[in-house]
Design a protein around this motif. Structure first.
Motif, PDB file in Angstrom:
ATOM      1  N   GLU A 181      -7.262   1.732   1.113  1.00  0.00           N
ATOM      2  CA  GLU A 181      -5.452   1.212   2.087  1.00  0.00           C
ATOM      3  C   GLU A 181      -6.098  -1.069   2.731  1.00  0.00           C
ATOM      4  O   GLU A 181      -4.601  -0.765   2.586  1.00  0.00           O
ATOM      5  N   ARG A 231       0.890   4.555  -3.186  1.00  0.00           N
ATOM      6  CA  ARG A 231       0.482   5.375  -2.816  1.00  0.00           C
ATOM      7  C   ARG A 231       2.001   6.313  -3.075  1.00  0.00           C
ATOM      8  O   ARG A 231       1.435   7.223  -3.576  1.00  0.00           O
ATOM      9  N   THR A 277       0.714  -1.563   0.054  1.00  0.00           N
ATOM     10  CA  THR A 277       0.018  -0.128   0.253  1.00  0.00           C
ATOM     11  C   THR A 277       1.195   0.967   0.112  1.00  0.00           C
ATOM     12  O   THR A 277       1.113   2.189  -0.621  1.00  0.00           O
TER      13      THR A 277
END
Length: 564
Positions: free
Chosen positions: A463, A290, A286
């Motif tokens: 997430e 990102r 994650t």
């Protein structure tokens, strides 16, 4: 029924030739049975050889008031290319795979593809020009057609290119009064009559580059890079029913008869680097996603996720597909699968032979082949549950090396930069996952049930992306395969069910879980006969086919259809 439809069959034979009008269960079964779902009786399968034959066959079917299903490679996972159950009128499938043709415009920066052109055909035509199509091998379908991707808003594995999309197409639609209208929105002057337009497009007699001029409309998804970078958005980056990606042929799901589409092509990526990442902590992936989407100057080319369980099943039950692609190339695969279908047809006629004979033969042969996965990939499989294959363009390689060196090795993860040999094998293994569930079921039919195949689009700001199933659902599943396009947050989730489990009932329970997560589904395979079309998509279908003459029931579950 036979006497009433005999004039239509005679007319179709006169149009395309008797050998290209298939009737009877044995001749039509491969066309009338979906890759994973859907089957039903058909009056005939018609295989036109030119766009003009395609048009006249379509008009003949509409005049005879039969249902028409447009079909190319029949690779869909939700039954949208085949009948489903019983209908109130005869069904004719118009299969377009004989309609090959890829015509370059403006030095190959754009192409016009006919209805039977496959991604393999397009890749092969563009390779000498240093160009690539919207999609390349690596997702979930073998032999998929270009127009099938457009009609289904298919997604693909390449991050910057978004879903398959164009606003320029040549198609026929059925008006409310039952007449057929030919629409030329290719942005090319091809004449005024169907004979002129379809004759020229079939022969590749297109306006010269200078005469064609600039494209008047979009021929690809123009804003996807910005959309996928918006990691704060509480909505998916792409999904099948996105109202912004529904335009005439795009998202039509066979509600119009498409003859050709005009598409952008893309420069071939040179000097790329591929990184293989493993972790036991999903939060690490994650963070990686990102950071790259929000901060990198260059987006990745692709980022493909594989769960260890999917890795393991593909290593055994996808090995023959892996080796076939590696040794023979992608363009020979449709022939190999055609041979597979012929073997299964023989097995059906000789009941002493086992079901899924070709699968059993291919699986037995695969056991004799040497180890096909590189040592480092196998070592990462032993160490880590979650795997990510990250491919970067030349200008983004430095950014990726810097970030990955900062993150790994960690207490729960590690990475290595692939050699070209390892990179090729990593992506082939990812591709092999898609068919591995079907082979697994074929080999264990005595103890497993059906397959539920979901492709879901999560919100860009999610997430916690890994699914956690409640025990009541998890206990009904024999094996799970999780894989997908990680940076787009589009995941394929295949569930091999235990014997006796009702697949539709279980899938509907899963829909409730997905709704609670704010997910959209299906993400890239269209609704077919399994999913109810959402309002924007249903409105698109009604506008394209007001008389519901083409593939009725698309976007409706069995409880919604009124002919059963």
């Amino acid at each position: 029924m036979l006497s009433a439809t005999a004039p239509l069959l005679d007319r179709l034979r006169a149009i395309v030739g008797a050998r290209h009008v298939l009737t009877g269960c044995d001749a039509t079964r491969a066309f009338a049975t979906g890759y994973r779902y859907g089957n039903g009786d058909v009056l005939a399968v018609v295989r036109p050889g030119t766009p003009l034959e395609q048009y006249h066959a379509f008009c003949a079917c509409i005049a005879a008031d039969v249902i028409v299903i447009a079909q190319a490679a029949n690779t869909g996972l939700t039954g949208g290319s085949t009948p489903d159950g019983h209908y109130d009128r005869p069904v004719v499938i118009i299969n377009t795979l004989r309609l090959k043709g890829v015509h370059a415009l403006a030095g190959g920066t754009q192409v016009v593809c006919l209805a039977g052109a496959t991604l393999y055909d397009l890749e092969r035509e563009l390779a000498p020009l240093g160009r690539e199509p919207h999609s390349v091998i690596g997702s979930s379908c073998i032999g998929a057609s270009v127009i099938g991707g457009i009609c289904n808003n298919s997604g693909g594995a390449l991050i910057r290119r978004g879903p398959a999309y164009t606003e320029m197409a040549l198609f026929a639609r059925v008006m409310a009064d039952g007449t057929v209208e030919l629409v030329n929105h290719l942005g090319l002057d091809l004449g005024t009559t169907p004979e002129d337009i379809l004759g020229r497009i079939g022969q590749g007699r297109l306006p010269a580059t200078g005469e064609a001029g600039a494209a008047p409309c979009a021929a690809s998804c123009q804003d996807y890079a910005a959309r996928v970078r918006d990691i704060a958005a509480p909505s998916p980056a792409r999904y099948n029913a996105d109202p912004e990606r529904l335009f005439e042929a795009s998202g039509s799901a066979g509600k119009v008869m498409v003859f050709a589409v005009r598409l952008d092509t893309f420069p071939r990526e040179e000097q790329t680097a591929t990184f293989y990442i493993g972790t036991n902590d999903t939060a690490e992936l994650t963070r990686l996603r990102r950071t790259i989407l929000a901060q990198f100057r260059e987006l990745p080319i692709s980022g493909e996720y594989i769960h260890r369980d999917a890795f393991d099943i593909a290593a055994v039950y996808g090995k023959d597909v892996f080796v076939a692609i590696e040794r023979f190339g992608t363009d020979r695969l449709p022939r190999l699968f055609a041979l597979k279908n012929r073997i299964d047809a023989v097995a059906r006629r000789w009941r002493i032979l086992p079901a899924n004979l070709s699968d059993r033969v291919m699986q037995a042969a695969s056991r004799l082949l040497p180890q096909h996965l590189p040592p480092r990939m196998r070592a990462w499989r032993d160490r880590f549950t979650h795997h990510l294959i990250l491919k970067m363009p030349r200008d983004g390689v430095g950014e990726a090396r810097t970030l990955l060196a900062q993150m790994f090795p960690s207490a729960t993860g590690d990475m290595f930069e692939c050699t070209p040999h390892e990179a090729q094998k990593a992506f082939l293994h990812r591709f092999a996952v898609a068919g591995a569930a079907i082979r697994y079921r074929a080999m264990h039919a005595d103890r497993v049930g059906d397959i539920v195949a979901l492709d879901i689009a999560l919100r860009r700001n999610d997430e916690d992306w890994l699914e956690v199933l409640p025990p009541a659902i998890a206990d009904a599943i024999e094996a799970r395969l999780y894989y997908g396009h990680f940076f787009c947050h589009v995941f394929h989730q295949d569930y091999i069910l235990k014997k006796g489990v009702d697949p539709l009932a279980l899938e509907h329970r899963m829909w409730d879980l997905l709704d609670a997560r704010g997910a959209e589904y299906p993400a890239e395979h269209n609704v077919g006969h399994l999913y109810p079309a959402k309002p924007a998509l249903a409105a698109h279908y009604r506008a394209l086919d007001p008389g519901n003459r083409l593939n009725p029931g698309i976007g409706q579950t069995s409880r919604q259809r009124d002919w059963q």
